[in-house]
Design an enzyme around this catalytic site. Structure first.
Site, short mmCIF file in Angstrom:
data_model
loop_
_atom_site.label_atom_id
_atom_site.label_comp_id
_atom_site.label_asym_id
_atom_site.label_seq_id
_atom_site.Cartn_x
_atom_site.Cartn_y
_atom_site.Cartn_z
N ASP A 34 -8.63 -3.43 -1.14
CA ASP A 34 -9.04 -2.30 -1.76
C ASP A 34 -10.34 -1.94 -0.92
O ASP A 34 -11.10 -2.81 -0.39
CB ASP A 34 -9.66 -2.58 -3.00
CG ASP A 34 -9.84 -1.32 -3.93
OD1 ASP A 34 -9.24 -0.29 -3.84
OD2 ASP A 34 -10.80 -1.35 -4.88
N GLY A 41 -8.84 9.97 4.09
CA GLY A 41 -9.72 10.14 3.09
C GLY A 41 -11.07 10.44 3.77
O GLY A 41 -11.12 11.42 4.14
N GLY A 81 -1.87 5.62 6.61
CA GLY A 81 -2.74 5.49 7.42
C GLY A 81 -3.33 3.98 7.17
O GLY A 81 -3.42 3.30 8.62
N THR A 116 0.99 -1.36 0.10
CA THR A 116 -0.13 0.07 0.10
C THR A 116 0.80 1.16 0.12
O THR A 116 1.93 1.11 0.56
CB THR A 116 -0.95 0.11 1.15
OG1 THR A 116 -1.84 1.16 1.18
CG2 THR A 116 -0.29 0.13 2.45
P1 IMP Z 1 -8.48 2.61 -1.87
O1 IMP Z 1 -8.65 1.46 -1.17
O2 IMP Z 1 -7.06 3.23 -1.30
O3 IMP Z 1 -8.73 2.54 -3.26
O4 IMP Z 1 -9.34 3.57 -1.23
C1 IMP Z 1 -10.55 4.20 -1.92
C2 IMP Z 1 -10.58 5.68 -1.17
O5 IMP Z 1 -11.56 5.46 -0.21
C3 IMP Z 1 -9.50 6.67 -1.06
O6 IMP Z 1 -9.71 7.98 -1.29
C4 IMP Z 1 -9.34 6.31 0.26
O7 IMP Z 1 -8.74 7.52 0.89
C5 IMP Z 1 -10.63 5.98 0.79
N1 IMP Z 1 -10.72 4.93 2.05
C6 IMP Z 1 -10.35 3.91 2.11
N2 IMP Z 1 -10.35 3.25 3.38
C7 IMP Z 1 -10.94 4.51 4.00
C8 IMP Z 1 -11.00 4.38 5.39
O8 IMP Z 1 -10.81 3.34 6.11
N3 IMP Z 1 -11.58 5.59 5.77
C9 IMP Z 1 -11.74 6.66 5.01
N4 IMP Z 1 -11.65 6.64 3.74
C10 IMP Z 1 -11.02 5.46 3.38
#
Ligand code: IMP
Length: 188
Positions: free
Chosen positions: A66, A143, A12, A8
């Protein structure tokens, strides 16, 4: 003690996983590989494709995940597009889309893949239901954390410590599923 890689670029996510998995005696190291997130209908499909890419690049056991935010009033949007939508409109944009909406139910979901150099891939999921706050609150997390309030709390994820978020979160649930399976099947 077992050590696996967590692929990753999101510090965070890594810190949440590190904190949770250390309780199971599983150490994680962060690996920021250049894997382009493929488009697919479900988080499980996305993460399986990512794991297959990672298998080509690594000779160590790893996890990759994801996640997405699914908002009921928006028919599940942004869902698998959560990352793109966050970059384009952020939490503010989501709050605007929901400005007149009373039913603010939403859930977060994580699909997590564990991969082994022998080609085995196993997928785990975790989900937490909750609602979208009326305004951003809190300075922690990342996020959509400032606008998501999990069921069972009055705080947004961004108002919680990592330990508190791990008591509720989609990611923590998927990680716990993974850890129990791993210790049973691989880690003995
Ligand atoms: P990805 O898993 O990194 O593709 O996440 C998709 C989107 O959702 C990104 O903009 C992340 O910042 C947000 N996201 C993923 N997990 C969390 C979380 O635990 N809390 C808040 N936002 C999240």
């Amino acid at each position: 003690m077992h050590t696996i890689l967590f692929i990753t670029g999101n510090r965070g996510k890594f810190l949440e996983a590190q904190r949770l998995l250390q309780g199971f005696g599983i150490m994680v190291e962060q690996a920021d590989l250049d894997i382009v997130e493929p488009q697919a209908e479900t988080l499980e499909e996305v993460v399986e494709k990512c794991a297959k890419e990672a298998l080509k690049m690594l000779e160590k056991s790893f996890i990759i995940e994801d996640s997405g935010l699914f908002i009921k009033a928006l028919n599940g949007f942004p869902g698998v597009y959560s990352s793109y939508v966050y970059e384009k409109i952020g939490c503010e944009g989501i709050l605007k889309l929901l400005s007149d909406v009373r039913d603010r139910s939403a859930y977060f979901m994580t699909a997590l893949a564990y991969g082994e150099p022998n080609g085995e891939i196993k997928i785990f999921t975790g989900r937490i239901d909750g609602e979208i706050a009326v305004e951003k609150r809190g300075a922690g997390g990342f996020g959509y954390d400032p606008i998501f309030i999990p069921l069972g709390s009055n705080l947004t994820f961004a108002e919680m410590s990592i330990e508190e978020k791990n008591l509720f979160s989609h990611r923590a649930k998927a990680l716990r599923e993974f850890a129990s399976w791993f210790l049973e099947h691989v880690g003995k």
